[in-house]
Write a protein that holds these residues in place. Structure first.
Motif, mmCIF file in Angstrom:
data_model
loop_
_atom_site.group_PDB
_atom_site.id
_atom_site.type_symbol
_atom_site.label_atom_id
_atom_site.label_comp_id
_atom_site.label_asym_id
_atom_site.label_seq_id
_atom_site.Cartn_x
_atom_site.Cartn_y
_atom_site.Cartn_z
ATOM 1 N N TRP A 209 0.812 -1.156 -0.069
ATOM 2 C CA TRP A 209 -0.010 -0.013 -0.103
ATOM 3 C C TRP A 209 0.894 1.363 -0.128
ATOM 4 N N ASP A 210 0.529 2.122 -0.751
ATOM 5 C CA ASP A 210 1.411 3.420 -1.040
ATOM 6 C C ASP A 210 0.804 4.312 0.041
ATOM 7 N N GLU A 211 1.777 4.505 1.328
ATOM 8 C CA GLU A 211 1.408 5.429 2.367
ATOM 9 C C GLU A 211 1.426 6.780 2.048
ATOM 10 N N THR A 212 2.267 7.209 0.708
ATOM 11 C CA THR A 212 2.408 8.524 0.535
ATOM 12 C C THR A 212 0.940 9.116 -0.124
#
Length: 390
Positions: A209-212
């Motif tokens: 998952w792209d936390e940004t």
């Protein structure tokens, strides 16, 4: 580790003397997984819950390494192991129990093993983990500081060396391999990926998952080295700004030769960017006890089929089958199926009266791979537990 597994080599017909000794290389963090099973519900605050079962095994990247090894691939793992009983147990379980090459791994003096406690109930699991980032490797990888080394230090009064700063470049020089598996992280490049690709390895990659929140494919620089990219449907749609997993797969196939999007209960969809060919295989309906590690097992199955040069649909079917078999058992590496489990499933499924002959035909390619006899179904696994001595 499953026992009495037939010695099937899916790449036997393709092997040549000049080939690398390693089929698949991977690197990452090894956890000690402790899995509690047989819980009636989630633990309740202020009470004590008793589980009817418990297992322990190497987890984290060890899930995928184990899945690959049980499918007959020569697997090399580069990882840090704690200089404690947990680390020693994980090392022995992988090297002695599964036959995984750990010559690129190392035991780190004074560093304790990361641990995950997983509680499985109602087909789901809740996990609590603890660990610290592994310190930098020494100049020469290997099991230089084993539990015995720690004991010798204690006997002579030597203090454990101070932990140096983390080194994200480990491993610097991966072995020659047919394939390597990477986990892509937005904004980060792993130098070993380019090195492995340059030496001829096919790079297979998943992503988290792209936390940004940016979901930018250009932020995954190592994608340019990949043979195959295997995100789930939600990740694929976010990265491609599409609202359909199949459209996302076609968009990703413009960036990588093989785009594989997992669709959960609907199976998986793949597009070959070189030819434009697409394939979809539905998931096998099973009673899921614990989904831990199912994604790792799917990747291992797909890598196996790709290296064996199977048709795209057969690769998807095999990957989905191995993942389906894994969720019927508890744990990550504990549940990874070997050829014995696959053979037992194939033998049993054809005896059931309610099976769709067309659906069974999808797995007919297994006939040439599997032994003529298999252990009866259901199988019983030996569950590793820390503490027993032979």
């Amino acid at each position: 580790m499953s026992t009495d597994t037939p010695g099937i080599d899916p790449l036997l017909a393709l092997r040549a003397p000049q080939d690398p000794a390693c089929d698949v290389f991977l690197t990452g963090t090894v956890f000690l997984d402790i899995i509690f099973t047989g819980l009636d519900s989630a633990p309740v605050r202020g009470t004590e819950s008793w589980a009817r079962g418990m297992g322990s095994s190497p987890g984290g990247v060890a899930n995928m390494a184990t899945a690959l090894a049980r499918l007959g691939l020569h697997t090399s793992l580069a990882a840090a192991f704690g200089d404690d009983h947990y680390g020693e147990y994980c090392w022995d379980a992988l090297e002695q129990g599964e036959g995984i090459d750990l010559s690129m791994s190392r035991t780190v003096p004074g560093w304790h093993s990361p641990v995950t406690v997983s509680m499985a109930y109602e087909g789901e699991r809740t996990m609590v983990s603890h660990g610290h980032e592994a310190p930098a490797p020494s100049a020469v990888p290997g099991r230089a500081a084993t539990g015995k080394a720690a004991t010798d230090r204690a006997a002579t009064g030597q203090a454990a060396p101070a932990a140096p700063a983390p080194d994200p470049a480990f491993p610097r020089c991966p072995p020659r391999a047919r394939a390597a598996i990477a986990s892509l992280v937005p904004g980060r490049s792993e130098p070993w990926v380019a090195t492995a690709a340059r030496h001829g390895a096919l790079i297979f990659a998943d992503v988290g998952w792209d936390e940004t929140g940016r979901w930018d494919l250009d932020a995954l620089p190592d994608l340019a080295h990949c043979e195959a990219f295997l995100p789930n449907a939600e990740e694929a749609m976010r990265y491609t700004r599409t609202d359909c997993p199949r459209a996302a797969a076609h968009a990703l196939a413009e960036r990588v030769p093989l785009a594989v999007v997992t669709l959960g209960a609907e199976g998986a969809y793949a597009v070959d960017g070189r030819t434009g060919a697409a394939a979809q295989v539905p998931a096998i309906e099973v009673e899921a006890l614990d989904p831990t590690g199912a994604g790792d097992v799917f990747v291992a199955g797909f890598v196996t089929g790709t290296l064996a040069d199977w048709p795209l649909a057969d690769r998807l079917a095999f990957a989905g089958l191995t993942a389906a078999l894994s969720v019927q058992e508890f744990g990550g590496s504990l549940s990874a199926p070997g050829w014995a489990e696959i053979a037992a499933w194939w033998q049993r499924i054809r005896t059931l009266d309610d099976q769709d002959p067309t659906a069974l035909e999808r797995y007919a390619f297994l006939e040439e791979l599997l032994p003529t006899t298999a252990r009866p179904w259901p199988l019983r696994r030996a569950v590793p537990t820390i503490g027993f001595r032979q």
